[in-house]
Design an enzyme around this catalytic site. Structure first.
Site, PDB file in Angstrom:
ATOM      1  N   THR A  87     -36.717  12.214  20.257  1.00 16.08           N
ATOM      2  CA  THR A  87     -37.233  10.946  19.510  1.00 16.08           C
ATOM      3  C   THR A  87     -38.507  10.227  20.289  1.00 16.08           C
ATOM      4  O   THR A  87     -38.201   9.994  21.585  1.00 16.08           O
ATOM      5  CB  THR A  87     -36.066   9.938  19.091  1.00 16.08           C
ATOM      6  OG1 THR A  87     -35.260  10.608  18.421  1.00 16.08           O
ATOM      7  CG2 THR A  87     -36.889   8.724  18.751  1.00 16.08           C
ATOM      8  N   LYS A 162     -38.221   8.378  11.494  1.00 18.63           N
ATOM      9  CA  LYS A 162     -37.039   8.171  12.670  1.00 18.63           C
ATOM     10  C   LYS A 162     -36.983   6.699  13.161  1.00 18.63           C
ATOM     11  O   LYS A 162     -36.084   6.019  13.072  1.00 18.63           O
ATOM     12  CB  LYS A 162     -36.709   9.183  13.768  1.00 18.63           C
ATOM     13  CG  LYS A 162     -35.879   9.055  14.961  1.00 18.63           C
ATOM     14  CD  LYS A 162     -34.474   9.116  14.428  1.00 18.63           C
ATOM     15  CE  LYS A 162     -33.348   8.703  15.545  1.00 18.63           C
ATOM     16  NZ  LYS A 162     -33.422   9.710  16.670  1.00 18.63           N
ATOM     17  N   LYS A 237     -34.685   1.942  23.249  1.00 20.70           N
ATOM     18  CA  LYS A 237     -35.815   2.873  23.218  1.00 20.70           C
ATOM     19  C   LYS A 237     -36.344   3.186  21.809  1.00 20.70           C
ATOM     20  O   LYS A 237     -37.490   2.891  21.670  1.00 20.70           O
ATOM     21  CB  LYS A 237     -35.255   4.312  23.779  1.00 20.70           C
ATOM     22  CG  LYS A 237     -36.308   5.390  23.820  1.00 20.70           C
ATOM     23  CD  LYS A 237     -35.728   6.916  23.870  1.00 20.70           C
ATOM     24  CE  LYS A 237     -36.509   7.718  23.528  1.00 20.70           C
ATOM     25  NZ  LYS A 237     -36.100   9.097  23.408  1.00 20.70           N
TER      26      LYS A 237
END
Length: 290
Positions: A87, A162, A237
């Protein structure tokens, strides 16, 4: 297939192991971890790239991804596929895809949802960006490592999906935790709260499948003292990536911005580091209205 797998941490190791169990020849490399059973060890990152049909990466951030790609792509065979399941930011994904294309490779960015449990069970969801040919080349691997793969469009769109998904997840978790904390103050039993909300207009994946209240709903990290299924620092994050993307695209995301601030406080100023992202519930329970 002959598969190279770079990044054998909590997510990468079980993903690589599942590919090996399915009969693929998997060679892995990680600077800190040894390969899981069935996965051959490479002594250098390029050893997990040369002569491979597919090279898979699962890495911490975009800068590391670009650095690894710069070493790996020249070692790969033309026509092979570079599949990144990290990611990272959208621009890093697109930069790596351009590097791969210039070397005669196909590239797919396919971050995952489902956490450590999904990686071990082979039930991950993949959000993929890249060409139709690239997606087709790695689809059989998605079937082994996960239960669903969605081709979201050109390179970078997997990361975009995502980031958007996890911004919803972070915002929803905070709202759910706030509601349970308010229910406590109002004298409403948590089980009764769950029974109502889980079958009413407030239902969500967070409430129904990953409830932050211990002893309520299906088994979740809350029932294991908030041992991470998805750590708070990883949520932070992803939320920061969402705000980076929002700034770059001039998108107004006030709820995402506030969720980012709350998780930053939780991880960096409070006791959230190393705890599941649902541990926001005891945080709100212990606080008073400001």
């Amino acid at each position: 297939m002959k598969i190279g797998f770079i990044g054998l941490g909590n997510m990468g190791a079980p993903m690589a192991a599942n590919l090996a169990k399915a009969g693929h020849e998997v060679t892995g490399f990680d600077i800190a971890n040894t390969p899981p059973e069935g996965v051959h060890a490479a002594d250098a990152v390029t050893g997990a790239a040369a002569d491979m049909d597919v090279v898979i990466t699962m890495l911490p951030n975009g800068a590391i991804l670009q650095s690894v790609a710069a070493d790996v792509i020249p070692a790969m065979t033309q026509g092979a596929t570079f599949l990144d399941c990290s990611t990272v930011d959208v621009e890093s994904a697109r930069t790596v895809a351009d590097m791969a294309a210039a070397a005669g490779l196909m590239a797919v960015d396919a971050p995952v949802s489902g956490g450590i449990g999904g990686a071990a069970a082979g039930t991950l969801t993949f959000m993929a960006g890249g060409s139709d040919a690239g997606f087709a080349a790695v689809s059989p691997l998605f079937d082994i490592m996960g239960q669903k793969a969605v081709h979201c469009g050109p390179s970078g769109n997997g990361q975009a999906a995502k980031i958007c998904n996890n911004m919803i997840l972070g915002v929803t978790m905070i709202g759910t935790c706030e509601a349970f904390a308010l229910a406590d103050k109002l004298g409403l039993d948590r089980q009764k709260m769950f029974d109502v909300v889980s079958t009413s207009s407030g239902y969500s994946w967070v409430m129904n499948a990953y409830c932050p209240a211990p002893g309520v709903g299906p088994q979740s990290p809350a029932d294991n003292d908030y041992t991470p299924g998805f750590a708070s620092e990883l949520m932070l994050k992803d939320l920061r990536l969402s705000q980076q993307a929002a700034e770059a695209s001039d998108a107004d995301t006030p709820m995402g911005a506030r969720a980012t601030e709350l998780y930053a406080d939780f991880v960096e100023q409070e006791d959230g580091l190393g705890r599941d992202f649902s541990a926001m519930l005891p945080r709100f329970v212990s606080r008073r209205r400001r």
